[in-house]
Motif scaffolding. Structure first.
Motif, PDB file in Angstrom:
ATOM      1  N   ALA A 477       0.830  -1.212   0.000  1.00 57.99           N
ATOM      2  CA  ALA A 477       0.000   0.000   0.000  1.00 57.99           C
ATOM      3  C   ALA A 477       0.860   1.256   0.000  1.00 57.99           C
ATOM      4  N   ILE A 478       1.902   1.250   0.834  1.00 57.09           N
ATOM      5  CA  ILE A 478       2.759   2.440   0.956  1.00 57.09           C
ATOM      6  C   ILE A 478       3.588   2.648  -0.310  1.00 57.09           C
ATOM      7  N   ASP A 550      -4.254   5.826   2.614  1.00 51.14           N
ATOM      8  CA  ASP A 550      -3.569   4.537   2.735  1.00 51.14           C
ATOM      9  C   ASP A 550      -4.547   3.424   3.059  1.00 51.14           C
ATOM     10  N   LEU A 551      -5.487   3.753   3.942  1.00 55.36           N
ATOM     11  CA  LEU A 551      -6.443   2.722   4.369  1.00 55.36           C
ATOM     12  C   LEU A 551      -7.320   2.253   3.221  1.00 55.36           C
ATOM     13  N   GLU A 552      -7.606   3.126   2.283  1.00 55.18           N
ATOM     14  CA  GLU A 552      -8.454   2.743   1.158  1.00 55.18           C
ATOM     15  C   GLU A 552      -7.878   1.546   0.405  1.00 55.18           C
ATOM     16  N   VAL A 608      -5.113  -9.380  -0.909  1.00 60.25           N
ATOM     17  CA  VAL A 608      -5.250  -7.972  -1.260  1.00 60.25           C
ATOM     18  C   VAL A 608      -5.616  -7.918  -2.730  1.00 60.25           C
ATOM     19  N   PRO A 609      -6.754  -7.338  -3.070  1.00 57.54           N
ATOM     20  CA  PRO A 609      -7.200  -7.363  -4.469  1.00 57.54           C
ATOM     21  C   PRO A 609      -6.355  -6.467  -5.358  1.00 57.54           C
ATOM     22  N   TYR A 610      -6.369  -6.774  -6.598  1.00 61.95           N
ATOM     23  CA  TYR A 610      -5.710  -5.928  -7.583  1.00 61.95           C
ATOM     24  C   TYR A 610      -6.464  -4.593  -7.626  1.00 61.95           C
ATOM     25  N   PRO A 611      -5.807  -3.468  -7.304  1.00 62.54           N
ATOM     26  CA  PRO A 611      -6.526  -2.184  -7.282  1.00 62.54           C
ATOM     27  C   PRO A 611      -7.012  -1.799  -8.678  1.00 62.54           C
ATOM     28  N   LEU A 612      -8.209  -1.268  -8.718  1.00 63.43           N
ATOM     29  CA  LEU A 612      -8.794  -0.861  -9.999  1.00 63.43           C
ATOM     30  C   LEU A 612      -8.370   0.556 -10.348  1.00 63.43           C
TER      31      LEU A 612
END
Length: 612
Positions: A477-478, A550-552, A608-612
């Protein structure tokens, strides 16, 4: 009247002086000798009698050879500590004379003194059962301990070899951990006092104490301590609610206005944790007192103690898996001066990079480096960057050597130290990234980009597959937020390689066959012993919540792990509960979040899903 007013005779003679009695005994006449033993063994013996006998024995120590060991043992059992000052002084003089003239009695003398290092036992019988351990009401207990140390110093002054005979006795008399807290507290305190006047024993005594503390520590897992605290709090809440029902509103208000802090608030609910807490408090106080003279840090004393503690750390702490609290003695002494913290990091770094060390020791050294850099507030960001540079450069060299050879595949057995170092770097970045970027964002980003995380993450050794998922998720995430490296493709590919299996006999619950591959832990996870944590908390970096942005990255629908291992605070409340039951791998963090398919606390994390 004349008989009553006349002073009592101070001693009763049996055929002459003590010398006469001992000479008669040598010739086979034991009558007077037996009477002498009987009088010395009398529980009601008076101070004046003790003084007179000791005075004569001091003049006759030449006769107290090995053959008279029985008589010497009776003398050593005399109740001299709780007597008048005159008796104590005479007895100390007798001990000095005895050991200087007859060193054969050195061990029994030392045993007698060391046996007084704990409060006297008072036996109270109830239904034919001893229900007591030690008596805490003795007002003179502190003075008695002072006298014991005077006795040891007296003996050591006469016999230079005292330390080598004393150490095995100190080991032998160490109380069992199921003895009362007070007994353990007094004994450990007295052991540490011995190091002040017999400095040659300090390393061995610290080793002995820390070995016992370690046994206590590994006997009380953090989860057990937290469960005991929770049960005690629930019980206290129920009692309080019942009690409040018995008072009217005015009384309730009055009680709120005059709050009384209960001593039980300081106590640990778990009995072994309570003992450990008290003993850690003593150890921290000792470290502070040795290192500070008149309130100022004494560099020489501190360096000497640091060397001893590092030696104990290497011998006992480093090879011990998943201890929770004892290792904090290193954390504490390193807080006194930056040079000590840097020396400790350098020491761990040498352990990590030395291929001659066992792999498990190298991996543990990596865990200590990451946890120490992340948690120690007293380590400045300059030192963090220097350590990150060392670790990352080592990782790149490792990849240079391994990434194209026959061993260029993901295998913990082959590359354990590499994965441990990766995890240390990821963990440090998670905790310190804000400080690394603080002030000059462009300069900070340039520094992070220079570490070339992409090459580490993308290499054939695939560290994201091995490192603890909670660390991987936050690192991903970071690094995504700052566009350092995009980890999600690799995480998804790794996730697909985990095949869940059905647990037999439980109605088809899905579980994960893989365990935490590194079997890693973070040695400076939150310290939870109530008294001694007051020493640690001011210098300890607790986990700070991530920003909403970050939390998103973590709040999108994920499937939850069903894992259990060590405690950490940095995921508390960060990740939502989900109904999924498939996990990736157990990780080493506890949180307030509870897994829906396990009664054991576990952070909801993993896919952790692949971010869209």
């Amino acid at each position: 009247d004349e008989f009553i007013s006349s002073p009592p005779r101070k001693t009763v003679r049996f055929g002459g002086t003590l010398t006469d009695i001992l000479l008669k005994y040598e010739k086979g006449d034991t009558t007077d000798f037996e009477l002498l033993k009987h009088q010395l063994s009398d529980p009601d013996i008076k101070d004046a009698q003790i003084i007179n006998w000791l005075h004569e024995f001091r003049a006759s120590v030449a006769y107290l050879t090995k053959e008279l060991e029985q008589l010497v043992n009776i003398l050593l059992k005399l109740p001299w500590l709780r007597r008048s000052r005159e008796v104590v002084e005479e007895y100390l003089g007798f001990l000095g004379n005895l050991v200087s003239a007859q060193t054969v009695h050195l061990r029994p003398c030392l045993r007698m003194v060391v046996s007084q290092f704990v409060p006297p036992r008072i036996t109270i019988r109830e239904d034919d059962v001893d229900i007591s351990d030690s008596d805490d009401d003795d007002e003179n207990i502190s003075e008695n301990f002072n006298t014991c140390h005077r006795a040891l110093q007296t003996v050591a002054g006469y016999v230079p070899s005292t330390p080598q005979f004393l150490m095995p006795i100190l080991v032998e008399f160490f109380p069992f951990i199921n003895k009362s807290e007070r007994t353990l507290e007094c004994y450990v305190h007295n052991l540490l006092r011995v190091t002040v006047y017999l400095p040659t024993l300090r390393l061995q005594i610290l080793e002995l104490i820390i070995e016992k503390l370690l046994k206590l520590d590994v006997s009380t897992p953090q989860q057990d301590i937290e469960d005991a605290e929770e049960a005690a709090n629930n019980s206290a809440s129920e009692e309080k609610s019942t009690e409040e029902g018995l008072f009217d509103m005015e009384e309730d208000e009055d009680r709120k206005g005059n709050k009384v802090v209960s001593p039980s608030i300081e106590r640990m609910a778990h009995p072994l944790a309570e003992r450990l807490d008290i003993l850690m408090t003593i150890l921290f106080s000792y470290i502070k007192d040795v290192c500070h003279v008149d309130g100022k840090l004494d560099i020489s004393n501190t360096k000497d103690l640091y060397r001893d503690l590092v030696s104990v750390f290497d011998k006992l702490i480093l090879p011990t898996h998943a201890s929770c609290h004892v290792q904090y003695f290193m954390f504490y002494i390193c807080s006194f001066k930056l040079g000590l913290a840097e020396a400790f990091l350098d020491h761990l770094w040498k352990k990590l990079q030395d291929p001659n060390n066992p792999s498990v020791i190298r991996q543990t050294a990596g865990s200590y480096i990451g946890s120490f850099l992340a948690r120690a507030k007293f380590i400045p960001i300059v030192t963090v960057k220097a350590c990150m540079d060392l670790l990352v450069n080592w990782l790149h060299k490792y990849i240079d050597n391994q990434d194209t050879g026959a061993n260029a595949y993901c295998d913990v057995a082959l590359h354990g130290p590499f994965y441990s170092t990766c995890q240390a770097v990821f963990y440090t970045l998670i905790f310190r990234h804000k400080q690394l970027l603080d002030g000059n964002l462009r300069k900070g980003l340039s520094y992070l980009q220079s570490l070339n995380f992409e090459r580490i993450v993308m290499c054939q050794l695939n560290p994201l597959k091995i490192c603890i998922p909670s660390v991987v998720n936050l690192f991903a995430a970071i690094t995504r937020k700052y566009q350092l490296v995009f980890c999600y493709t690799i995480i998804e590919r790794n996730n697909r390689q985990f095949i869940p299996v059905v647990r037999s006999g439980t109605g088809g619950d899905l579980i994960q066959t893989c365990t935490n591959p590194l079997d890693s832990f973070f040695p400076f996870d939150p310290y939870i012993l109530k008294r001694s944590k007051k020493t640690i908390d001011p210098m300890y970096q607790f986990w700070e919540e991530l920003s909403a942005e970050d939390l998103e990255n973590l709040k999108k629908p994920i499937k939850q792990g069903t894992s259990e291992d060590e405690d950490d605070d940095f995921l508390k409340g960060e990740t939502p509960q989900n109904d999924g039951v498939v996990g990736i791998a157990p990780n080493s963090y506890e949180s307030n979040t509870r897994s829906p398919v396990s009664s054991i606390g576990s952070p909801a994390d993993c896919y952790v899903p692949y971010p869209l």
